[in-house]
Design a protein around this motif. Sequence first.
Motif, PDB file in Angstrom:
ATOM      1  N   ASP A 235       0.825  -1.212   0.000  1.00 34.00           N
ATOM      2  CA  ASP A 235       0.000   0.000   0.000  1.00 34.00           C
ATOM      3  C   ASP A 235       0.856   1.258   0.000  1.00 34.00           C
ATOM      4  O   ASP A 235       0.615   2.196  -0.767  1.00 34.00           O
ATOM      5  N   CYS A 236       1.872   1.290   0.860  1.00 35.44           N
ATOM      6  CA  CYS A 236       2.757   2.456   0.915  1.00 35.44           C
ATOM      7  C   CYS A 236       3.588   2.582  -0.352  1.00 35.44           C
ATOM      8  O   CYS A 236       3.782   3.690  -0.860  1.00 35.44           O
ATOM      9  N   GLU A 237       4.069   1.462  -0.859  1.00 30.64           N
ATOM     10  CA  GLU A 237       4.838   1.492  -2.105  1.00 30.64           C
ATOM     11  C   GLU A 237       4.005   2.117  -3.217  1.00 30.64           C
ATOM     12  O   GLU A 237       4.460   3.014  -3.933  1.00 30.64           O
ATOM     13  N   HIS A 238       2.763   1.671  -3.330  1.00 28.90           N
ATOM     14  CA  HIS A 238       1.875   2.193  -4.371  1.00 28.90           C
ATOM     15  C   HIS A 238       1.623   3.687  -4.169  1.00 28.90           C
ATOM     16  O   HIS A 238       1.688   4.481  -5.109  1.00 28.90           O
ATOM     17  N   GLU A 239       1.343   4.080  -2.926  1.00 29.13           N
ATOM     18  CA  GLU A 239       1.075   5.487  -2.649  1.00 29.13           C
ATOM     19  C   GLU A 239       2.303   6.358  -2.934  1.00 29.13           C
ATOM     20  O   GLU A 239       2.192   7.447  -3.495  1.00 29.13           O
ATOM     21  N   MET A 240       3.482   5.867  -2.574  1.00 27.05           N
ATOM     22  CA  MET A 240       4.696   6.650  -2.799  1.00 27.05           C
ATOM     23  C   MET A 240       4.951   6.899  -4.277  1.00 27.05           C
ATOM     24  O   MET A 240       5.306   8.020  -4.666  1.00 27.05           O
ATOM     25  N   VAL A 241       4.798   5.882  -5.105  1.00 27.42           N
ATOM     26  CA  VAL A 241       5.083   6.071  -6.534  1.00 27.42           C
ATOM     27  C   VAL A 241       4.026   6.930  -7.223  1.00 27.42           C
ATOM     28  O   VAL A 241       4.291   7.491  -8.288  1.00 27.42           O
ATOM     29  N   GLN A 242       2.848   7.055  -6.621  1.00 26.97           N
ATOM     30  CA  GLN A 242       1.786   7.884  -7.188  1.00 26.97           C
ATOM     31  C   GLN A 242       1.818   9.318  -6.671  1.00 26.97           C
ATOM     32  O   GLN A 242       1.109  10.180  -7.183  1.00 26.97           O
ATOM     33  N   THR A 243       2.635   9.587  -5.654  1.00 24.47           N
ATOM     34  CA  THR A 243       2.665  10.908  -5.017  1.00 24.47           C
ATOM     35  C   THR A 243       3.539  11.873  -5.806  1.00 24.47           C
ATOM     36  O   THR A 243       4.695  11.597  -6.103  1.00 24.47           O
TER      37      THR A 243
ATOM     38  N   TYR B 238       4.797  14.170   0.328  1.00 20.20           N
ATOM     39  CA  TYR B 238       6.085  13.800  -0.262  1.00 20.20           C
ATOM     40  C   TYR B 238       7.255  13.920   0.723  1.00 20.20           C
ATOM     41  O   TYR B 238       8.042  12.980   0.850  1.00 20.20           O
ATOM     42  N   PRO B 239       7.388  15.027   1.460  1.00 22.81           N
ATOM     43  CA  PRO B 239       8.496  15.124   2.427  1.00 22.81           C
ATOM     44  C   PRO B 239       8.439  14.041   3.514  1.00 22.81           C
ATOM     45  O   PRO B 239       9.482  13.566   3.968  1.00 22.81           O
ATOM     46  N   PHE B 240       7.243  13.630   3.905  1.00 20.15           N
ATOM     47  CA  PHE B 240       7.101  12.548   4.878  1.00 20.15           C
ATOM     48  C   PHE B 240       7.701  11.257   4.323  1.00 20.15           C
ATOM     49  O   PHE B 240       8.450  10.576   5.019  1.00 20.15           O
ATOM     50  N   PHE B 241       7.387  10.935   3.077  1.00 17.23           N
ATOM     51  CA  PHE B 241       7.935   9.725   2.457  1.00 17.23           C
ATOM     52  C   PHE B 241       9.463   9.796   2.385  1.00 17.23           C
ATOM     53  O   PHE B 241      10.142   8.815   2.668  1.00 17.23           O
ATOM     54  N   ILE B 242       9.995  10.944   2.030  1.00 17.80           N
ATOM     55  CA  ILE B 242      11.449  11.113   1.953  1.00 17.80           C
ATOM     56  C   ILE B 242      12.071  10.890   3.333  1.00 17.80           C
ATOM     57  O   ILE B 242      13.066  10.163   3.465  1.00 17.80           O
ATOM     58  N   HIS B 243      11.478  11.476   4.357  1.00 16.41           N
ATOM     59  CA  HIS B 243      11.992  11.306   5.715  1.00 16.41           C
ATOM     60  C   HIS B 243      11.990   9.833   6.125  1.00 16.41           C
ATOM     61  O   HIS B 243      12.976   9.330   6.670  1.00 16.41           O
ATOM     62  N   GLN B 244      10.907   9.135   5.857  1.00 21.84           N
ATOM     63  CA  GLN B 244      10.809   7.726   6.233  1.00 21.84           C
ATOM     64  C   GLN B 244      11.813   6.871   5.458  1.00 21.84           C
ATOM     65  O   GLN B 244      12.417   5.962   6.015  1.00 21.84           O
ATOM     66  N   MET B 245      11.996   7.165   4.185  1.00 20.00           N
ATOM     67  CA  MET B 245      12.955   6.408   3.378  1.00 20.00           C
ATOM     68  C   MET B 245      14.390   6.631   3.872  1.00 20.00           C
ATOM     69  O   MET B 245      15.202   5.716   3.851  1.00 20.00           O
ATOM     70  N   LYS B 246      14.694   7.815   4.354  1.00 19.41           N
ATOM     71  CA  LYS B 246      16.030   8.096   4.884  1.00 19.41           C
ATOM     72  C   LYS B 246      16.343   7.194   6.075  1.00 19.41           C
ATOM     73  O   LYS B 246      17.504   6.877   6.317  1.00 19.41           O
ATOM     74  N   GLN B 247      15.320   6.782   6.813  1.00 20.14           N
ATOM     75  CA  GLN B 247      15.519   5.923   7.973  1.00 20.14           C
ATOM     76  C   GLN B 247      16.181   4.602   7.580  1.00 20.14           C
ATOM     77  O   GLN B 247      16.931   4.028   8.363  1.00 20.14           O
ATOM     78  N   ILE B 248      15.923   4.143   6.378  1.00 19.00           N
ATOM     79  CA  ILE B 248      16.525   2.902   5.892  1.00 19.00           C
ATOM     80  C   ILE B 248      18.048   3.034   5.901  1.00 19.00           C
ATOM     81  O   ILE B 248      18.751   2.156   6.380  1.00 19.00           O
TER      82      ILE B 248
END
Length: 61
Positions: A30-38, A45-55
Motif C-alpha cells: 500500500d505504501c509502495e503504491h502510494e509513494m510512486v503515485q505521489t 512527499y516530504p514525509f515519504f522522503i523522511h521515512q525512506m532516509k531511515q533505511i
Amino acid sequence: METKEAQDCIICGQTKEHGILIISEFICEDCEHEMVQTDVMDAKYPFFIHQMKQIFYKKHA
C-alpha cells in the motif's frame, strides 16, 4: 526483493504480509503504491522522503 511474511512497514508502521524489502527494511504494498503515485508537490512527499532516509540511517548506525 518481495516478501510475504508479516513485517512492520517502515512507512506506515503497520504489520503487513505483502511488500518489498529495501536493504533490510520492509515497505508494504500500500505504501509502495502510494509513494510512486505521489507528486513531488504533494504535502505528503516530504514525509515519504523522511521515512525512506531511515533505511539508510539504520544501515549506517
